[in-house]
Write a protein that holds these residues in place. Sequence first.
Motif, PDB file in Angstrom:
ATOM      1  N   GLY A  25      49.028  37.850  40.089  1.00 50.42           N
ATOM      2  CA  GLY A  25      48.603  36.476  40.384  1.00 50.42           C
ATOM      3  C   GLY A  25      49.725  35.726  41.073  1.00 50.42           C
ATOM      4  N   TYR A  26      49.378  34.995  42.146  1.00 51.06           N
ATOM      5  CA  TYR A  26      50.382  34.243  42.908  1.00 51.06           C
ATOM      6  C   TYR A  26      49.938  32.788  43.023  1.00 51.06           C
ATOM      7  N   GLY A  27      49.447  32.253  41.898  1.00 48.11           N
ATOM      8  CA  GLY A  27      48.975  30.865  41.893  1.00 48.11           C
ATOM      9  C   GLY A  27      50.052  29.931  41.384  1.00 48.11           C
ATOM     10  N   ASN A  28      49.615  28.970  40.590  1.00 49.90           N
ATOM     11  CA  ASN A  28      50.482  27.952  40.033  1.00 49.90           C
ATOM     12  C   ASN A  28      51.741  28.554  39.375  1.00 49.90           C
ATOM     13  N   GLN A  29      51.557  29.402  38.368  1.00 50.39           N
ATOM     14  CA  GLN A  29      52.703  30.013  37.685  1.00 50.39           C
ATOM     15  C   GLN A  29      53.251  31.212  38.449  1.00 50.39           C
ATOM     16  N   ASN A  48      47.675  41.405  43.433  1.00 46.87           N
ATOM     17  CA  ASN A  48      46.680  40.336  43.647  1.00 46.87           C
ATOM     18  C   ASN A  48      45.400  40.865  44.263  1.00 46.87           C
ATOM     19  N   LEU A  49      44.360  40.043  44.166  1.00 46.02           N
ATOM     20  CA  LEU A  49      43.126  40.295  44.915  1.00 46.02           C
ATOM     21  C   LEU A  49      43.428  40.072  46.388  1.00 46.02           C
ATOM     22  N   ASP A  51      42.933  37.886  48.660  1.00 50.20           N
ATOM     23  CA  ASP A  51      42.464  36.526  48.950  1.00 50.20           C
ATOM     24  C   ASP A  51      43.598  35.723  49.575  1.00 50.20           C
ATOM     25  N   TYR A  53      45.793  33.894  48.252  1.00 54.36           N
ATOM     26  CA  TYR A  53      47.051  34.004  47.498  1.00 54.36           C
ATOM     27  C   TYR A  53      47.822  35.261  47.928  1.00 54.36           C
ATOM     28  N   PRO A  82      44.208  33.043  35.854  1.00 51.80           N
ATOM     29  CA  PRO A  82      43.569  32.145  34.874  1.00 51.80           C
ATOM     30  C   PRO A  82      43.133  32.897  33.602  1.00 51.80           C
ATOM     31  N   ASP A  83      43.324  32.229  32.464  1.00 54.02           N
ATOM     32  CA  ASP A  83      43.017  32.876  31.179  1.00 54.02           C
ATOM     33  C   ASP A  83      41.575  33.369  31.116  1.00 54.02           C
ATOM     34  N   VAL A  89      39.978  41.420  34.210  1.00 50.81           N
ATOM     35  CA  VAL A  89      40.946  42.041  35.119  1.00 50.81           C
ATOM     36  C   VAL A  89      41.810  43.029  34.343  1.00 50.81           C
ATOM     37  N   PRO A 131      55.634  28.699  29.755  1.00 50.20           N
ATOM     38  CA  PRO A 131      56.304  27.473  30.208  1.00 50.20           C
ATOM     39  C   PRO A 131      55.524  26.231  29.782  1.00 50.20           C
ATOM     40  N   VAL A 134      54.170  22.781  34.837  1.00 50.34           N
ATOM     41  CA  VAL A 134      53.389  23.367  35.934  1.00 50.34           C
ATOM     42  C   VAL A 134      54.334  24.023  36.949  1.00 50.34           C
TER      43      VAL A 134
END
Length: 337
Positions: A25-29, A48-49, A51, A53, A82-83, A89, A131, A134
């Motif tokens: 995942g390469y989003g917020n966190q 990652n997918l 997409d 990101y 996301p949780d 996944v 953490p 954000v």
Amino acid sequence: MADLGRLVFDADLQPLRGAKIAVIGYGNQGRAQALILREAGLDVVVGNLRDSYWEKASREGFEVLSVEEASRKADLISILIPDEVAPEVFEASVMPEIRGRSVVINFASGYNIAFGLIRPPEKADVIMVAPRMVGEAILDLHRRGLGYPVLLGVAQNASGRAWDYAKALAKGIGALGRPGGVGVLSSFEEEALIDLLTENTLAPMILAAIEAFFDIVTQRYGVSPEAAILELYASGELGELGRAMAERGLFEQLKLQSRTSQYAQLTRIPVFRRILTPLIEREAERIYRGEFAREWGLERLSGFPVFTRSWAILESSRLAREEDRLYKILGRRSKRS
Ligand code: NAI
């Protein structure tokens, strides 16, 4: 069993040297953590997918692989998606790649492990570095040479070194070893409870109080929506109070306010406390027993009907409409939207 509540301020990065870290995942966190880990000289790959990101991670110089491939190559897998999508996944793309081998799996929240929605294989170390910040704020603090608070947990300690990995990761993502940085020895269950309890009580209570205040003063007392909205939140005073609470302390910040305000607050705190205590107790019990996790799981399974409807109701409220009007006049929102 960890010494719950013990604080750590620094850690040794050594347990992660030479290890391949897959940031899933390469989003917020994910983005913030991957950038800081790389800057610390650690070996990071992004999973990652295909997409936007993926594109972003790739543009920012990371080797980006499918979730499967990144998991296969990694010694430490950090699940930063996301949780609500993580269980699927994990089951489909991570689990088949790690069965039977020693690996460390990190989560940034306690949710999926605490409620048994993800069950990692026995040979894995399962750690949590969560953490209280954000992603953008993490990067901003990092640029200024500062750390930030994290909750640490261990759910499985197959190697016997899981706590060392958790502390090392907290150092690697820039939380520990810098001013302002602190790790609290915690657990997945503790993190899930306090995080969800904030989201189920404190946050909606503030929003509900704002809505009720707005309706009463504008409808019963003829106050203009402009005056009410600026008083309630648009001035930014609420944010200043939040900052003062963090920096000076919950009660010390009261002393910055007028004596009239202090008197009003000191005498009304017990009144609201009596009303709120049973409500908070009820929500805590529901979260602790997994009832909120089941409710949210069912909501997702059924296609988000309550979520969708609640947003529609909120967005058509008088407060939302008046805010939109005011924010367009103030230039905080585009006039066309
Ligand atoms: P996010 O929403 O920013 O995650 C986006 C990433 O998830 C993207 O890379 C996207 O490609 C991937 N993704 C989305 N749906 C996917 C799917 N179906 N399959 C595979 N990948 C998918 O997530 P965020 O907010 O960074 O949260 C990650 C973790 O960090 C969660 O455990 C969250 O609880 C925790 N956390 C988040 C904080 C925050 O401020 N957002 C603060 C502290 C912890």
